[in-house]
Each structure stands twice: as structure tokens, then as C-alpha cells.
Design an enzyme around this catalytic site. Structure first.
Site, PDB file in Angstrom:
ATOM      1  N   PRO A 116      -6.282   7.740  -4.456  1.00 49.46           N
ATOM      2  CA  PRO A 116      -7.693   7.350  -4.407  1.00 49.46           C
ATOM      3  C   PRO A 116      -8.126   7.057  -2.971  1.00 49.46           C
ATOM      4  O   PRO A 116      -7.436   6.355  -2.234  1.00 49.46           O
ATOM      5  CB  PRO A 116      -7.740   6.086  -5.268  1.00 49.46           C
TER       6      PRO A 116
ATOM      7  N   HIS B  52       0.821   4.305  -2.701  1.00 51.24           N
ATOM      8  CA  HIS B  52       0.620   5.702  -2.318  1.00 51.24           C
ATOM      9  C   HIS B  52       1.817   6.563  -2.716  1.00 51.24           C
ATOM     10  O   HIS B  52       1.645   7.744  -3.019  1.00 51.24           O
ATOM     11  CB  HIS B  52       0.371   5.792  -0.813  1.00 51.24           C
TER      12      HIS B  52
ATOM     13  N   ASN C  81      -2.729   8.705   4.174  1.00 51.86           N
ATOM     14  CA  ASN C  81      -1.489   8.064   4.644  1.00 51.86           C
ATOM     15  C   ASN C  81      -1.398   7.918   6.161  1.00 51.86           C
ATOM     16  O   ASN C  81      -0.424   7.357   6.677  1.00 51.86           O
ATOM     17  CB  ASN C  81      -0.275   8.860   4.153  1.00 51.86           C
TER      18      ASN C  81
ATOM     19  N   HIS D 135      -6.419  -5.676  -2.567  1.00 50.43           N
ATOM     20  CA  HIS D 135      -7.263  -5.699  -1.370  1.00 50.43           C
ATOM     21  C   HIS D 135      -7.598  -7.121  -0.936  1.00 50.43           C
ATOM     22  O   HIS D 135      -8.299  -7.316   0.050  1.00 50.43           O
ATOM     23  CB  HIS D 135      -8.559  -4.919  -1.619  1.00 50.43           C
TER      24      HIS D 135
ATOM     25  N   VAL E 170       1.818   9.962  -6.067  1.00 53.29           N
ATOM     26  CA  VAL E 170       2.141  11.361  -5.784  1.00 53.29           C
ATOM     27  C   VAL E 170       3.571  11.633  -6.255  1.00 53.29           C
ATOM     28  O   VAL E 170       4.520  11.094  -5.715  1.00 53.29           O
ATOM     29  CB  VAL E 170       2.019  11.665  -4.276  1.00 53.29           C
TER      30      VAL E 170
ATOM     31  N   ARG F  99       0.834  -1.205   0.000  1.00 48.18           N
ATOM     32  CA  ARG F  99       0.000   0.000   0.000  1.00 48.18           C
ATOM     33  C   ARG F  99       0.869   1.256   0.000  1.00 48.18           C
ATOM     34  O   ARG F  99       0.579   2.239  -0.696  1.00 48.18           O
ATOM     35  CB  ARG F  99      -0.910  -0.021   1.228  1.00 48.18           C
TER      36      ARG F  99
ATOM     37  N   ASP G 134     -10.710  -8.867   2.878  1.00 46.89           N
ATOM     38  CA  ASP G 134     -11.125 -10.087   2.176  1.00 46.89           C
ATOM     39  C   ASP G 134     -11.378 -11.160   3.235  1.00 46.89           C
ATOM     40  O   ASP G 134     -10.528 -12.013   3.498  1.00 46.89           O
ATOM     41  CB  ASP G 134     -10.020 -10.521   1.199  1.00 46.89           C
TER      42      ASP G 134
ATOM     43  N   ASP H 202      -5.303 -14.120  -3.607  1.00 45.15           N
ATOM     44  CA  ASP H 202      -6.094 -14.958  -4.501  1.00 45.15           C
ATOM     45  C   ASP H 202      -7.180 -14.119  -5.174  1.00 45.15           C
ATOM     46  O   ASP H 202      -7.150 -12.888  -5.135  1.00 45.15           O
ATOM     47  CB  ASP H 202      -6.711 -16.135  -3.732  1.00 45.15           C
TER      48      ASP H 202
ATOM     49  N   ASP I 296       9.063   7.964  -6.173  1.00 51.29           N
ATOM     50  CA  ASP I 296      10.295   8.649  -5.776  1.00 51.29           C
ATOM     51  C   ASP I 296      10.529   8.641  -4.270  1.00 51.29           C
ATOM     52  O   ASP I 296      11.355   9.394  -3.762  1.00 51.29           O
ATOM     53  CB  ASP I 296      10.295  10.090  -6.283  1.00 51.29           C
TER      54      ASP I 296
ATOM     55  N   SER J 219      -9.830 -14.796   3.955  1.00 47.98           N
ATOM     56  CA  SER J 219      -8.761 -15.043   2.981  1.00 47.98           C
ATOM     57  C   SER J 219      -7.747 -13.914   2.956  1.00 47.98           C
ATOM     58  O   SER J 219      -7.027 -13.743   1.998  1.00 47.98           O
ATOM     59  CB  SER J 219      -9.379 -15.221   1.586  1.00 47.98           C
TER      60      SER J 219
END
Length: 587
Positions: A422, A326, A354, A452, A330, A322, A505, A513, A334, A508
Site C-alpha cells: 500500500p 513490506h 521500499n 503510524h 510481497v 515497517r 504522530d 498509543d 519470507d 507522540s
């Protein structure tokens, strides 16, 4: 000019009859008159050069227009179709769909003319877009405004041309999916197909329609390409065809102009992204084994640390992945997400998207080990990209290639993170825009959302869907009622709960998967942004395709999407720096 345009429209209508008797404000930095101050004569010189060539050889107009289409369809309108192959790489030019492209000499001549008056100012991508417009106008076709400011891409792969360009035998479903994946509408599809009113095609592009269409030797009507005939297989595209046929092309010129402007904005590189093609050879690029000489054990250090620690804390894998997302959304990949705030600036870390990101200490620990071995050599951006990949692999997830050579950014601004990452409350339109700004299409949006399938979320990220969706104490009707009731009873027991953690999820979350996609179709996606993927016919179709395929196929597709995202607006060569500590810029 009006009479000439009418002739062009009638020719287009003949094709249509033989088959069947708006643009939002730009957010990518393109604007009309971009070179007004830096190279005021640029567009005039380009137009004069184009007119000189096309006046002598009018048949070049069609392949140049086609060249512009083919450029925009692969990596966006970045001039990558103009790059030659090298000993180590086969470029887009060499892909089968591009072998018959002509008119490169016109682009080269226009570039040379502009370079004489304004060296290193006007991009090849802009020149191609302008030449395509001016070539069509020279043969008395429609005129459209071309906002400029594109930068040139540095990557050109034949395989990507094959994967992205729509074949002449595409059916209507594939055509609609292909156009939608580039952010273009069904209207754009049928309007831009009107470009076939000029130009020619090899017999090999359509001979199966003459002699062996279904394998039984049958044939069809008079649209030369199967993709042309397909326009009559859909009520919406057929309606436009019939409208133009009955009104003698009353709106075609305006519609074509609007659709060309829309297409010319696909995945553009602006600002500091990209680079002039003429300067490409002097710039360092991402490549496999970038540190093989300067720090040969760098990637092993990252891998070993991840392998040693991820089994004790598997949730870190989702967190680091994640973080990598992120970061790339932006200012590109970098490592700006790793920087701390200062007395003069609030950094990305502090932005709402964040504030729940974890794993900063994990990256810092790896950086310390690498610095001990090779001081000042390996960037934090590369370490983050490698660690994200290695962490997912250690949890049984897909492997993807991580070419290295990224440099670290020195700027990190809270507001930019809030505006570009997002949010879990994003609707489909917002998702499409934000992913499009990174040069990512709808298929890649669906694939990357699949991350996710692992990890957790705080109730505060979605509790409004349970308790106050529209501000009147209601529940999101798009969320399965049984699932919502279970969340209320056992997990998020109030709107203000900002501590409880929920699996994204369920059952799981530790396994990479396809079950996440199954939940989406059952209306059990945790976030509003998850649910949004099922509100669009294109993304919903992609979800169904993934579920019909194998897990190995999904891994392969996810890997491609990650590789592309990892190249987003990277800094290379002398751009940026190699931070000694990931949380602060070098003093």
C-alpha cells in the site's frame, strides 16, 4: 426448474413478508475451469457425488451451505472448517457456532472420489465450494458459477470461529460491520440472509426472543433469528426486502448467485499458498519455540541485541516494523525484502515503497550473531519477525506472539513490491484490495495502520496533498487547513522537498498509543491512505471504538492483527531455504 425455483423464492419471500409486509475481475488466481487440464472430470465427479447424497437426504443441503459460509468467514474460504481438533489444538469444528454443522461425510466422499482419479490435485476448499453449490441446485435452488483454484489452509482455531462468525442475535450495525470486514456489501448481506429459506435452528438460538428479549419477558414478530429481524432496521436492507416481496423475487436468483461468488472469494489461498489437507501432517508449521532444540538461544540473541541498540536509536523500531510489513505484503513473510538486486534482477528493495525503508544493517547484524551460534539454522524471515516485535516492545509498545519456523524465499522482484505494498497515496478501495489479498480484513487494516503512531516520513510521501493535490496547484480538502498551513510554514516548504522528515504522530511519535486515531478524526492524518480510513463507515466506526476503549485493549487487538499478518503465506518445511546471509540467496 423454473417452477421449482419459484417455490424456493416464495418460501424466502414468506420469511421476508412475515418480517415486514457484481463482481470485479478476480485478482487472487481463481478462475472457472481451473482443473480443466489437471483433473478434467473433477467437477462432474463432485456433482454426481453430491447429487447422490442430497437426493437421499435433502435436509443436508442447508447445513452444507452453512458450512461453506462458516468456512469463508474464518481465515477465508480455505477448508479450515473441515480440519479436526488435535491434542494440542481445538479446531473450528469444536467452536459453539459450528457444533451443529452436518454434511462432512458428503465432502469426504467427494474428496475420496476425486482423489481416486486425480491424487493430490483438487483442494478441499474447492470441493466444499462446489458441493455447496451443487447441493443447493439439487434441491432446485439457484445455480452459480464457482471459479476454482483455492488452496487448503493449515490452521484451524476454535477461538477464531467464535471471534469471526456472526451470532444469531446480531443487530443490523454488527451485521453490516461484519459483512463489510469481509469485503461484502450491504446487498450481499440481505441476499445471503436468504439462505435461511432452507434449514433449521436450535431453539437456543432464539428463545431469548420468546421469553426474555430485553430481560423483561417480552417477544417480537416472526423472523426466527434476531439477525433476520434486523434486516428491517436499516433503510437499505429493508428496501431490498420490500422489493423482493412486491416483485415476487424477480431478481433474487441472480442476486444470490452473484453474492455467493463474492463470498466464495473471501481471503482465498491460491498459487503456492496453503497446502492440500491430506499432506498437512507431513509439513512443518509455525510454532512457538521452533528452535528450542536446534538453536535454543536464538530468540534471546535477537532480544538482547534489540534491547542493547534500540534505546540509542529508537527510530529503528518503526523502521524495522515497517520492513516486516513490506516483507509480508510481497510473497508472504519470507524475508524477500532483504535480498539485494543482482545483475539479472532488480529486487524489492529498489521499488518506490521500499526506497526509504531503513534497518537492513540492523537485521544483518542480528543474523551474524545467530549464525555464529547456530550456522544455517535460523531463517532471516524469523529474525525479521522477532526483531520487529522486540523493537516495539522495547519502546513501550504491545507484545505479540511470534511462532517461528519460517523459511527464506529466493525470489525478490521490484515490480511485485510496487504492485502489492500500500502506498501513502492509496485510496480506500486500494487499501481494501491490497489488505484483502493478504487475507486481512477491514478491522485489521485499521489496527495495523495504527503503527503510524510511531516513526517519521519524508515530505515527498505526502507533499502533493499540500501543493498539488489534483494537478492544479491545490490542497487536499480532506486535510485540516490549520495543520496543512503549519506543515507548509515549518516543515515541507515546497513540493520538491524530499529530504525533510516529519513526525507521523506529532508530539507522540516515540510512544505507541492511540493518539494517531485521534488525529485521523481531526483530519490530521499525514498520508492520503490515513485519511482514507475515515471515508468508509466501517473503518471509521472501528476507529471510534478503539478510542472509546482502553490502551490495553488496543494493544491486545493490535497483537492479534500482527500475529495474523506474520503468518501470511509463510514458507515452511522444505519450501525455500535458510539463507546464510540475509541479502543474498545461498550459492
Amino acid at each position: 426448474m423454473a417452477s421449482h425455483n419459484k417455490v424456493l423464492f416464495l418460501a424466502f419471500l414468506q420469511l421476508l413478508i412475515a418480517l415486514s409486509v457484481a463482481y470485479r475481475s478476480d485478482q487472487c488466481g481463481l478462475k472457472l475451469g481451473f482443473y480443466k487440464r489437471t483433473c478434467p472430470s473433477a467437477e462432474i465427479v463432485i456433482a454426481e457425488t453430491t447429487h447422490r447424497f442430497i437426493s437421499l437426504t435433502s435436509t443436508l443441503a442447508a447445513p452444507i451451505l452453512r458450512m461453506h459460509f462458516h468456512d469463508c468467514w474464518v481465515r477465508g474460504c480455505d477448508g479450515s472448517v473441515l480440519l479436526d481438533s488435535t491434542k494440542k489444538n481445538t479446531a473450528e469444528k469444536a467452536a459453539a457456532p459450528n457444533l451443529r454443522l452436518k454434511g462432512y461425510q458428503v465432502i469426504d466422499a467427494a474428496k475420496s472420489a476425486v482423489e481416486k482419479i486425480c491424487p493430490g490435485v483438487v483442494s478441499c476448499a474447492d470441493i466444499l465450494a462446489l458441493v455447496a453449490r451443487d447441493a443447493v441446485e439439487t434441491i432446485h435452488g439457484p445455480y452459480w458459477d464457482v471459479p476454482t483454484g483455492r488452496r487448503d489452509g493449515r490452521v484451524s482455531l476454535a477461538s477464531e470461529a467464535l471471534a469471526n462468525l456472526l451470532p444469531p442475535f446480531a443487530n443490523i450495525t454488527r451485521l453490516k460491520l461484519g459483512f463489510a470486514s469481509k469485503g461484502l456489501s450491504v446487498k450481499d448481506l440481505v441476499v445471503l440472509s436468504g439462505g435461511h429459506t432452507i434449514g433449521t435452528a436450535l431453539c437456543s438460538s432464539f428463545t431469548n426472543r420468546l421469553y426474555n428479549f430485553t430481560g423483561k419477558g417480552d417477544a417480537r414478530r416472526r423472523g426466527l433469528l434476531q439477525s433476520d429481524a434486523a434486516l428491517l432496521d436499516d433503510p437499505e436492507t429493508k428496501a431490498y426486502v420490500e422489493l423482493q416481496a412486491t416483485t415476487h423475487g424477480s431478481t433474487f436468483a441472480q442476486d444470490f448467485a452473484e453474492s455467493m461468488v463474492n463470498m466464495g472469494k473471501i481471503g482465498v489461498l491460491t498459487g503456492k499458498a496453503g497446502i492440500s489437507i491430506l499432506l498437512q501432517a507431513s509439513e512443518a508449521q509455525l510454532k512457538k519455540g521452533f528452535y528450542s532444540n536446534s538453536c535454543p538461544k536464538a530468540e534471546k540473541i535477537v532480544k538482547d541485541y534489540v534491547k542493547q541498540h534500540i534505546h540509542n536509536a529508537p527510530s529503528v523500531a518503526a523502521a524495522v516494523l515497517r520492513m516486516h510489513f513490506h516483507d509480508c505484503f510481497v510473497r508472504g513473510c519470507d524475508a524477500s525484502v532483504l535480498l539485494n538486486s543482482t545483475s539479472n534482477n532488480t529486487a524489492e528493495k529498489e521499488a518506490p515503497p521500499n526506497q526509504t525503508v531503513r534497518g537492513f544493517g540492523f537485521i544483518d547484524a542480528i543474523k551474524s550473531l545467530v549464525e555464529a551460534k547456530c550456522p544455517g539454522v535460523v531463517s532471516c524471515a524469523d529474525i525479521l519477525a522477532l526483531a520487529a516485535r522486540d523493537a516495539i516492545v522495547e519502546t513501550g509498545g504491545p507484545f505479540w506472539r511470534v511462532p517461528t519456523g519460517r523459511r527464506d524465499g529466493t525470489v525478490s522482484i521490484r515490480s511485485e513490491a510496487a504492485n502489492n505494498i500500500p502506498a501513502p497515496t492509496s485510496n480506500f478501495s486500494t487499501l481494501q484490495t491490497l489488505f484483502g489479498n493478504q487475507g486481512l480484513d477491514l478491522k485489521e487494516l485499521v489496527l495495523l495502520a495504527g503503527a503510524h503512531t510511531i516513526g517519521v516520513s519524508h515530505c515527498s510521501s505526502f507533499s502533493t496533498r499540500l501543493y498539488n493535490f489534483t494537478g492544479v496547484g491545490d490542497q487536499d480538502p480532506a486535510l485540516d487547513s490549520e495543520y496543512a498551513a503549519n506543515l507548509k510554514a515549518k516543515k515541507c516548504k515546497s513540493l520538491s522537498d524530499n529530504k525533510t522528515i516529519v513526525e507521523m504522530d506529532p508530539g507522540s511519535r516515540k510512544t505507541f498509543d492511540l493518539s494517531y486515531y485521534t488525529l485521523l478524526l481531526k483530519r490530521r492524518g499525514l498520508f492520503q491512505s490515513d485519511s482514507a480510513l475515515t471515508t468508509n463507515s466501517v473503518t471509521k466506526s472501528y476507529i471510534k471504538q478503539l478510542l472509546q476503549g482502553s490502551l490495553s485493549n488496543y494493544f491486545s487487538e493490535f497483537a492479534k492483527a500482527m500475529e495474523k499478518m506474520g503468518r501470511t503465506k509463510v514458507k515452511t518445511g522444505s519450501d525455500g531455504e535458510i539463507r546464510k546471509q540475509c541479502a543474498v540467496v545461498n550459492s
